[in-house]
Design an enzyme around this catalytic site. Structure first.
Site, mmCIF file in Angstrom:
data_model
loop_
_atom_site.group_PDB
_atom_site.id
_atom_site.type_symbol
_atom_site.label_atom_id
_atom_site.label_comp_id
_atom_site.label_asym_id
_atom_site.label_seq_id
_atom_site.Cartn_x
_atom_site.Cartn_y
_atom_site.Cartn_z
ATOM 1 C CG LEU B 127 -1.587 1.317 1.583
ATOM 2 C CD1 LEU B 127 -2.622 1.667 0.535
ATOM 3 C CD2 LEU B 127 -2.224 1.273 2.973
ATOM 4 C CG ASP B 128 2.606 4.806 2.487
ATOM 5 O OD1 ASP B 128 3.702 4.955 1.932
ATOM 6 O OD2 ASP B 128 2.185 5.579 3.371
ATOM 7 N N PRO B 129 4.730 1.700 1.193
ATOM 8 C CG PRO B 129 6.839 0.822 0.654
ATOM 9 C CD PRO B 129 5.887 1.025 1.796
#
Lengths: 445, 445
Positions: B127-129
């Site tokens: 997701l993030d990253p």
């Protein structure tokens, strides 16, 4: 003839070297002074007939061992991290060692072997650590012998500038390693007050100050130092309810220094982009939010919640952090390095300046007939024309210790610090000749 | 049959494992799931005919190599520090690797050999990253193809709690590793605004927030993350004047969290004396100066300059830091560990709670006909009964990447992150089936 090896001949070692050279003929000593710079070593020895200057590199282990092996005693005035590289050869060849640095875990690990070899590795024998331990232990042992119960011990020391040279708005100049001053306090301070453990993070340290009156030198402020808790056992005060050690500054310094800490200017963990070509004003602006309608000064005052016409703002301006012309000129520098460069100019200790050492111990205790008393023991030493107070108070106690070890008057073995009367009594006595004299003031509460 | 090896079967990996198992028969895959706990691995595989659960210990290098060697692809969902221990065998035996973690220097060092062996080491694919890179690059490449000039890029993500489960005074629950939340932000944040570099130290981070409106989910606040500067080159925006990446929280969270930071409660560098037997009230008091005439609450409010009847004080009370009955019960614990233990109870994510992923990119750009525009691209994903939004948004993009690599649709080699259209286009497209759909709002300035 006994050989003494002195490693490191920087500014802070002159009093030490001079003391030993002055006593060398009478005691039949020969003194080798080694420094990275042969010139520095030569200046220190100054053609004394019982001394020799050599070029010395601690990374040359073969030469280090050779030098240590032929000595009766080594004084390491190198940066503390290098002491173990010397100590390892001292224990191997049964050579005594004296340093003015804190005992590291690595140094402590030599204790058993040093005892077996019958040598002493004496550390913390300068000012702070050094004279602070000696003077504190003298009082602690006296109070204990009187069956007094010590309930509080606060001990603060500062390397400052003498009143006659105290002519800048911060009331501060660098009389000692500037990098250490910029990075000072970057570990959580731990201490105990009335049985309550206290922890102060770095970003709050310079707000958690106490005021001190020292003799007729006026008001000082002190902030707590790293780990005061471990000194409870060092001083034999394991169950003392209050114990704090700290650093002294002139009143007002901490409040302004805290502003630099709050901005993030003392950070040494990352490098600033374009630090070489940036101005000091741009550097300061890099810690403030973007705003194209306010000046850097306005933003800073608002961010740090201080009036824009305050004395703190004046101090910040004076030091140059808003300078829009001055370029930093340091490649890939950390904020702390950038700040240090500016302060080295502004806090410069000039040739005709005099420094000042201030130390104060405050004991609270209950006498055996149940009186509650406070004992303040204060030391102030002013620097002289050719000898700073810092150099003298660091070097002379270490030098006296060297003399006593070589004369067989200190017989302790292993890793030691000067907390035992066999060491501190004669050193404190001889130090009085050098103006190191504590003034005691006692009050009944 | 192609063998896939999945290392780590914790909560966050369920969507990933289920996706791959669901696609295993059609694609003729056999999936080995390894975890420290055999039970955890077994739960994840759930007796699927194309899967097997094994007990796995990353410290057993012989077994790790054996497992990697016989696989076509490895997914490492282990803590990031362990990836190199897997990667070393991937390059040795020409086996592809997928992770959801940031590329470390050590991982990057495998690039040359991975290229030579013709394999891909795909990282930052969660997701993030992960989704943040993919969705940002899609817009950046579109704007670039239209000859627009991008002048600002802000990108914020938060793992939060869905409105229906948002029922505590902090508007926050742990939907992810609590330790990471407690320690979040402990590196100086670096970003650039209108060409000015900005640095925010940890102790000021939660004061330097920006407000964000996300679709009809209301107002959020974002604080800047570590090093946003390095993403300029990652995104091909080397000369962009404004670039900030950050973390989203519900409005008001940061102000209260900052109080814990100011006290020093998130420090993980030292242990607290007597932490096992101390109460939480005593713990809080250890960060405040001694004063026998004020309550801990009064001292805290005064020290942190907040009204004693403020909502922030209410939040602190609610979380239990003034509790005089509750004993910490952790031996030799750091402040951060002590705080985490308390928060794990108070911020507990209950079985019937739903989490929420919020991401927003804000681009400012000038079109080729010189119009100044702002593009907001927002993603909100709510968790479901048996699948958290966090697990889905981390696991599914990584799983799609695995599928595409094994199907030969991703042909890139070496160390990669999903910033190239060959990777992000098909993944973003397939993610839409899972509700991962960015909503774009464009305005002309």
């Amino acid at each position: 003839m006994k050989k003494i090896l002195i490693l490191g001949a920087g500014l802070s070692t002159h009093s030490l070297i001079n003391f030993l050279l002055d006593n060398s003929i009478e005691n039949d000593w020969f003194i080798t002074v080694g420094d990275m710079s042969l010139e520095t070593a030569q200046k220190a020895v100054n053609n004394h007939k019982n001394g020799i200057a050599i070029q010395f590199d601690i990374d040359d282990a073969v030469y280090t061992e050779l030098l240590v092996k032929e000595s009766a005693l080594v004084v390491s005035m190198l940066p503390a991290k290098f002491h173990p590289k010397v100590a390892v050869f001292c224990v191997k060849h049964s050579v005594n060692l004296v340093t003015a640095s804190y005992v590291s875990d690595e140094m402590q690990s030599f204790d058993k072997e040093a005892n077996e070899k019958g040598i002493i590795l004496l550390n913390e024998s300068g000012l702070d650590p050094g004279i602070d331990h000696m003077s504190a232990m003298k009082i602690i042992n006296k109070l204990k012998s009187e069956n007094a119960q010590i309930t509080a011990f606060k001990s603060y020391t500062g390397g400052l500038v003498a009143p006659k040279s105290d002519n800048n708005p911060w009331n501060y100049k660098f009389t000692w390693n500037p990098r250490n001053v910029v990075l000072a306090g970057q570990t959580t301070a731990k201490f105990i007050v009335n049985g309550q453990y206290k922890y102060v993070p770095y970003h709050r340290l310079f707000e958690r100050i106490e005021k001190f009156e020292v003799l007729d030198y006026g008001e000082f402020e002190g902030y707590p130092n790293r780990d005061s808790l471990k000194y409870r056992s060092v001083y034999g005060l394991d169950n003392i309810p209050t114990m704090v050690r700290g650093t002294l500054r002139k009143t007002g310094y901490c409040k302004t220094w805290n502003l630099l800490v709050q901005l993030g200017m003392t950070d040494d963990t990352y490098t600033v982009e374009n630090s070489e070509t940036m101005t000091y004003r741009e550097f300061t602006n890099s810690f403030l939010a973007y705003n194209n309608s306010k000046t850097v000064e306005e933003k800073l005052a608002e961010y740090l919640k201080i009036p824009i016409d305050s004395y703190e703002m004046y101090r910040l301006k004076w030091v140059g952090i808003f300078d829009e012309k001055r370029v930093i000129g340091l490649k890939n520098a950390t904020p702390a390095q950038i700040l240090q460069k500016l302060l080295e100019e502004k806090f410069r200790f000039e040739e005709d300046d005099r420094d000042l050492i201030v130390m104060q111990h405050i004991f609270e205790y209950t006498t055996k007939d149940n009186k509650h008393k406070t004992l303040k023991s204060s030391l102030v030493v002013e620097g002289k024309l050719n000898e700073s107070a810092m150099s003298m108070t660091v070097g002379v106690p270490a030098a006296i210790a060297v003399k006593m070890i070589l004369q067989g008057k200190i017989t302790l073995k292993g890793v030691q610090i000067p907390t035992k009367s066999e060491i501190y009594e004669p050193i404190l006595k001889e130090l009085e000749n050098y103006g190191v004299k504590f003034i005691e003031e006692e009050t009944e509460n």
